[in-house]
Structure formats: structure tokens, C-alpha cells
Design a protein around this motif. Structure first.
Motif, PDB file in Angstrom:
ATOM      1  N   UNK A  85       6.099   1.192  -7.460  1.00 32.10           N
ATOM      2  CA  UNK A  85       6.694   0.368  -8.520  1.00 32.10           C
ATOM      3  C   UNK A  85       6.229   0.798  -9.902  1.00 32.10           C
ATOM      4  N   UNK A  86       5.467   1.869  -9.965  1.00 28.79           N
ATOM      5  CA  UNK A  86       4.974   2.356 -11.258  1.00 28.79           C
ATOM      6  C   UNK A  86       4.646   3.837 -11.119  1.00 28.79           C
ATOM      7  N   UNK A  87       4.387   4.479 -12.237  1.00 30.39           N
ATOM      8  CA  UNK A  87       4.052   5.901 -12.219  1.00 30.39           C
ATOM      9  C   UNK A  87       2.788   6.156 -11.416  1.00 30.39           C
ATOM     10  N   UNK A 143      12.627   3.087 -16.202  1.00 26.82           N
ATOM     11  CA  UNK A 143      12.515   4.138 -17.212  1.00 26.82           C
ATOM     12  C   UNK A 143      11.468   5.188 -16.854  1.00 26.82           C
ATOM     13  N   UNK A 144      10.485   4.801 -16.091  1.00 25.10           N
ATOM     14  CA  UNK A 144       9.389   5.711 -15.755  1.00 25.10           C
ATOM     15  C   UNK A 144       9.753   6.699 -14.643  1.00 25.10           C
ATOM     16  N   UNK A 164       8.537  10.855 -14.374  1.00 21.43           N
ATOM     17  CA  UNK A 164       7.394  10.955 -13.469  1.00 21.43           C
ATOM     18  C   UNK A 164       7.757  11.731 -12.207  1.00 21.43           C
ATOM     19  N   UNK A 165       8.897  11.399 -11.623  1.00 26.53           N
ATOM     20  CA  UNK A 165       9.323  12.096 -10.407  1.00 26.53           C
ATOM     21  C   UNK A 165       9.615  13.563 -10.717  1.00 26.53           C
ATOM     22  N   UNK A 200       0.123   8.098  -6.326  1.00 29.19           N
ATOM     23  CA  UNK A 200      -0.624   7.823  -5.094  1.00 29.19           C
ATOM     24  C   UNK A 200       0.222   8.142  -3.863  1.00 29.19           C
ATOM     25  N   UNK A 201       1.495   7.798  -3.950  1.00 31.70           N
ATOM     26  CA  UNK A 201       2.394   8.051  -2.818  1.00 31.70           C
ATOM     27  C   UNK A 201       2.518   9.549  -2.552  1.00 31.70           C
ATOM     28  N   UNK A 202       2.640  10.335  -3.607  1.00 31.42           N
ATOM     29  CA  UNK A 202       2.737  11.789  -3.450  1.00 31.42           C
ATOM     30  C   UNK A 202       1.430  12.344  -2.880  1.00 31.42           C
TER      31      UNK A 202
END
Length: 581
Positions: A76-78, A121-122, A126-127, A83-85
Motif C-alpha cells: 500500500x506504499x512505496x 501516485x507512488x 516506484x514500480x 519489502x515485497x520485492x
């Protein structure tokens, strides 16, 4: 009409087999304007913890698995995405491959769909930056697919995506840097982005494509170019000058599409394609160039096709005969084909093209001529086989099945009977009778082996059990091997009704022949990759692509593709039925 291409001159075992360029249906929004692009937002998987409990790999469900029903907390945030990556990076590659459906081109991957569904927007910067900075190839591919794997109006309209897309494209322009083959998605989306933001696509990609060796990226990249103005100049130069055959094919398809759309006249099309045909070294591209000349080159193009068809020593003579059979008077085409089949010493490939030209005429005289060639014992087996393949592709003559059935019953050699069986299985399986009985009792081992290959995927129950019995009991090694091969293929497609691994291991342990041992080891490896997704993403999707392509072809071509799709669908239904039992 969507922009698409079908390469129509690759010939296979069942007569006309149309080679569908693998990029025709790669995107749901292929060739569409941004307003037409479908939305692909998907609901993220419900979860409470990052990388939470996941279903075990290699489960026993019969439905196609899509990413093994993973559970995770949707970022839900950058910082949560970072962390997910990091969590993906920590997984064993085999687990991430399975979770992402990487071995199935990331199709229906919940992991990829979750990344595509992220909003805010992030997300895009970020992705995009995480994808650019990632050094682990599989994780990078997942991120690219999440960012650019499907049409997205909102992302395409965002100015921040342009530079990131170009950077990723530069990183993956070489085949060695794109092991999971996702680079073509980047250039496909870049085309959408340039359209949405009124950016010059050709200026952005032409230098990069000139130095690329990434096959699908090249084909998509050049195909997306406009063949007007500067684009036509570049495409014409690439058509003869690019070092990669796939780069040349992409340019060829862009130019052929433009010619079909009337963007330049027949005379101009001949001026482009004739010189290219004279210098092209790749067989596939030469076939496509000949087709382009026949379809768009007008009088000048047809003159070249006639010259080639009249030259029995030209390697494209047979294909030229087929084009003429579609577009000229039947008597003229029959005479040209007859000249080939009655000339001693012609190459088998040219003879094959002449037979297919006769089949395209769809006339009783042509059918009878093909049947006579199939029975002509003075011809070599390879020539008789080609005549049977062509005979099986005749569309509307009811005597075809009569001829094929007679050849199966009374053929004078194994090759003729086997080919007749193949043709009947593809076009009129009901004319064969009981395939299992034929596979059990026919006196010719080659015919029994071929019958096993077809009976293995009939819709009769207990296919794998029957195959295991044939693998143990037939007196001929070739037949037992055919049964084992079919058993391994069913296991590969997810049929767990019989322990195919045990059957193959039993034979492997009993042999002391090195060649047979090597073959059985490869067969065992095939069976060990058993997964219902092989059927879902392989057979089911292939049948749908074949039917889609058939809807875009003339009657002769469509009939062959429909028959091929029906065969694939029978195979798929057979495996699915075993999974339900």
C-alpha cells in the motif's frame, strides 16, 4: 480491424498447417487505440501478512493452477512494495517461477495481476525504478510484467512512464539480457504510450532496434512502426539490411500490412518486395515475401510468382504453385501442378507444393489425381506420403474419406497406411472405426504404433490405463515405445490416473541398450513435469489461437486451421476427462 499477421506457408504433417506468428494475439489490445484498450485491473489476493501461507507446490488439483493460490499483503506504499520485492528476491527461483507462472509466459499469474492492480501516485515511479534497478532476472521480469505486461490507459498517459520504459528497453534489447522474454511487452507498451502522448515512436526506437538481437522485441518493435513517410524508408532499409532475420520479418510484416491496407499501391509493393526476395537468405522470410508479392504486388508481383512456379528447380516453386492455385483459373493451375508431379527428379518439397496446389483446387479431378499418386508404386514413399497429406486437406469432396479409408485398409507399404491413418484421424476419425482395436490387432507394427498415438487422446475413458497395458503387452518394441511416449505426454499434461513415472522406470531398469536408456530418461523427465497448466496454457490456448486465426483466413486456410484446432481440443478434453474421473 485489429492489426495482425498470419504466416501461411509453413507446411506440416497434416497437409496445410498454417504457422501463426507467435505475436498475433500476445496482447488483448493489439493495435488498439488507448480508448479501446481493455482494462486489466484485478482484485488483489486477500491476505494479512507479507508472503504468508502458500499452497504446496505440485498439488493434486485437476483445475489449472494459477500461481498456486498465494497469499500476501498487497503493498500500500512505496516502502511496502520495496519489502515485497525483497521478499520475492529471497524466494528460491523454482518457487518464484511456479508462483508467477513464468514457465507459462506469466499468463494468469496472480502475482503479476496484483502488481498490475496497484493504484496510487507512488506506484508508477516506484514500480518502474524497482524494475530498472533489479538485477535478478526473474524478479525483474515479474516487475516488468506488473508494470507493462498489459494495456493500461492510465499508465500510458502518465509522462513519468516514458523515460522508465526507454531505460528498461535499453536494458533488455539484447536476447541474453531478457531470459524470460518480456522485452517485447516493453516495446508494445511504448508504442501505446507514444500514441497516447503524441510522441514520435519511430524516433524513440529506431536506433535501439538497429542494434538489437532480441527476436520478439524486434518483430513487435518494427511491426508497430508506421509505413508512412520516414517509417517506410526505415522499414524498407531494415527489410534487406538488418542482421537479424526477426528484424527483417518485423519490417516485412509492417510493410505487408500497410500494403494490404492500401497505404501504397501494388506497383510500389512490388518495388519493395521483389528486391528483398532476391537477397533474403532465410527460408521463412522468403516464404513470407513470396506471399506478400502474391497478395499485394499486383501484375508485377504475379509475374514473379508465375516465373518461380514455372521453374522446377526453384526452391519456392511449390509454394508459388499454391499461390497461383488460390488466385488463377483452375485449369491453368492444374496443368502447372500436373507438370511437376509427372516430372522425374523434382525435389520432394516442390512435389509437395504441387500436391497442395491440387488440393486447393478442391475439384474431383484434382482429388482423383492425388489418390492415384498415393497408389503409384513407382513413386518413392516420401512422394506418396506428400500426396496423401494433400489429399487429407481437400475440403469438400466426399470421396476423400473413401480414398483414405481404402489406402489404410489395402495400402501396399507401412508408410502409406500410416499416413492415411494420420489423415483420417485429422479429418474423419469416425471412418477409422475402433482405434484401440486397430492399435491392438493390426498386423503392421507401424500402424499399431500410429493408432496408439491417436487413441491415446480419444475421449474414451481409461486412456492411461489402456496405454500402460499396451506398453507392457505388445510384441513389438516400437509399439511399446509409442504407448510409453503417449503415457508420458498425458502425464506431462496433468493426467495422474496412472503412475506413468513407475511404468517408464520399470522399462528403464530392464534395458541395457544405451540408446533406449537415453530416450527413456528423456521421456521420464517429460513425465516428471506433469502439471495441469501444461494443458490449460498449452493445448487450450493453442486451440483458441488456431480458431482465431481461422476466422481471419480464406475458406481453404480456415478449414485446415479449424481441423487442427479440433484435434487439439479433443486432446485437451481427453486429459480433462481423466482429471475429473
Amino acid at each position: 480491424m485489429p492489426k495482425f499477421t498470419i504466416a501461411v506457408l509453413i507446411v506440416g504433417a497434416a497437409g496445410w498447417v498454417f504457422s501463426i506468428a507467435f505475436w498475433t494475439t500476445a496482447d488483448a489490445g493489439f493495435g488498439a487505440t488507448p480508448s479501446q484498450l481493455p482494462q486489466t485491473r484485478a482484485l488483489a489476493p486477500a491476505s494479512s501478512t507479507l508472503g504468508g501461507d502458500r499452497a504446496p507446490i505440485g498439488g493434486t488439483d485437476s483445475a489449472p493452477r494459477t500461481a498456486q493460490s498465494p497469499r500476501w499483503k498487497t503493498p500500500a506504499s512505496a516502502s511496502e512494495l520495496q519489502e515485497f520485492v525483497a521478499w520475492m528476491r529471497s524466494l528460491p527461483e523454482a518457487e518464484l517461477r511456479d508462483m508467477s507462472n513464468a514457465d507459462f509466459k506469466f499468463r494468469e499469474s496472480e502475482l503479476v495481476e496484483m502488481l498490475r492492480s496497484l493504484q496510487g501516485e507512488w506506484v508508477l515511479p516506484e514500480l518502474g525504478d524497482l524494475a530498472i534497478d533489479e538485477r535478478q532476472p526473474l524478479v525483474k521480469a515479474v516487475l516488468v510484467m506488473g508494470l507493462l505486461g498489459a494495456p493500461d490507459e492510465e499508465r500510458s498517459a502518465d509522462p513519468r512512464i516514458v523515460a522508465r520504459c526507454e531505460t528498461l528497453l535499453g536494458q533488455m534489447s539484447k536476447a541474453n539480457d531478457d531470459p524470460f522474454d518480456v522485452g517485447y511487452k516493453i516495446i508494445t507498451r511504448l508504442n501505446d504510450i507514444c500514441f497516447a502522448q503524441s510522441i514520435d515512436y519511430i524516433a524513440r526506437v529506431s536506433t535501439l532496434l538497429a542494434d538489437s538481437d532480441n527476436s520478439r522485441l524486434l518483430i513487435h518493435g518494427y511491426f508497430k512502426m508506421s509505413a508512412r513517410g520516414a517509417g517506410r524508408t526505415i522499414l524498407t532499409e531494415v527489410l534487406t539490411g538488418h542482421s537479424s532475420r526477426d528484424g527483417r520479418m518485423g519490417a516485412l510484416e509492417a510493410l505487408r500490412y500497410a500494403a494490404r491496407q492500401g497505404e501504397f499501391c501494388e506497383y510500389e509493393a512490388a518495388q519493395v518486395f521483389v528486391p528483398a526476395l532476391e537477397v533474403e537468405s532465410d527460408r521463412r522470410n522468403r516464404s513470407l515475401l513470396l506471399e506478400a508479392l502474391a497478395a499485394t504486388g499486383g501484375v508485377a508481383g504475379r509475374a514473379v510468382v508465375v516465373d518461380i512456379a514455372s521453374n522446377l528447380e526453384h526452391p519456392l516453386c511449390g509454394e508459388a504453385l499454391e499461390h497461383l492455385a488460390r488466385d488463377t483459373d483452375g485449369a491453368e493451375s492444374f496443368a502447372l501442378a500436373e507438370r511437376v508431379v509427372t516430372t522425374a527428379g523434382v525435389e520432394p518439397e516442390v512435389f509437395s507444393g504441387a500436391c497442395r496446389a491440387l488440393a486447393l483446387l478442391d475439384e474431383r479431378a484434382a482429388t482423383d489425381r492425388l489418390a492415384a499418386l498415393a497408389r503409384q508404386t513407382t513413386l518413392g514413399p516420401e512422394f506418396r506420403i506428400e500426396s496423401i497429406r494433400a489429399l487429407g486437406s481437400v475440403r469438400s469432396d466426399p470421396t476423400v474419406q473413401v480414398h483414405l479409408s481404402e489406402l489404410l485398409r489395402t495400402g501396399d507399404c507401412s508408410e502409406v497406411r500410416v499416413e492415411a491413418l494420420r489423415a483420417l484421424a485429422a479429418t474423419a476419425a469416425d471412418q477409422i472405426g475402433d482405434l484401440r482395436a486397430l492399435a491392438t490387432s493390426d498386423g503392421d507394427a507401424q500402424v499399431r504404433a500410429e493408432a496408439i498415438r491417436h487413441a491415446a487422446f480419444s475421449e474414451l475413458p481409461g486412456a492411461s490405463t489402456w496405454l500402460a497395458e499396451r506398453a507392457r503387452s505388445d510384441s513389438e518394441l516400437a509399439v511399446r515405445h509409442a504407448a510409453l511416449e503417449a503415457l508420458a505426454e498425458r502425464a506431462h499434461l496433468g493426467d495422474r490416473s496412472v503412475d506413468a513415472l513407475a511404468e517408464i522406470r520399470n522399462v528403464l531398469s530392464a534395458t541395457d541398450d544405451e540408446q533406449e536408456s537415453s530416450w527413456l530418461t528423456a521421456l521420464l523427465a517429460r513425465a516428471e513435469t506433469g502439471d495441469s497448466r501444461n494443458a490449460h496454457f498449452g493445448l487450450d490456448r493453442r486451440a483458441k489461437v488456431l480458431r482465431y486465426a481461422a476466422s481471419r483466413l480464406d475458406a481453404a486456410g480456415a478449414a485446415e486451421l479449424v481441423r487442427a484446432a479440433a484435434q487439439v481440443e479433443r486432446k485437451f478434453r481427453s486429459v480433462e476427462a481423466a482429471a475429473r474421473d
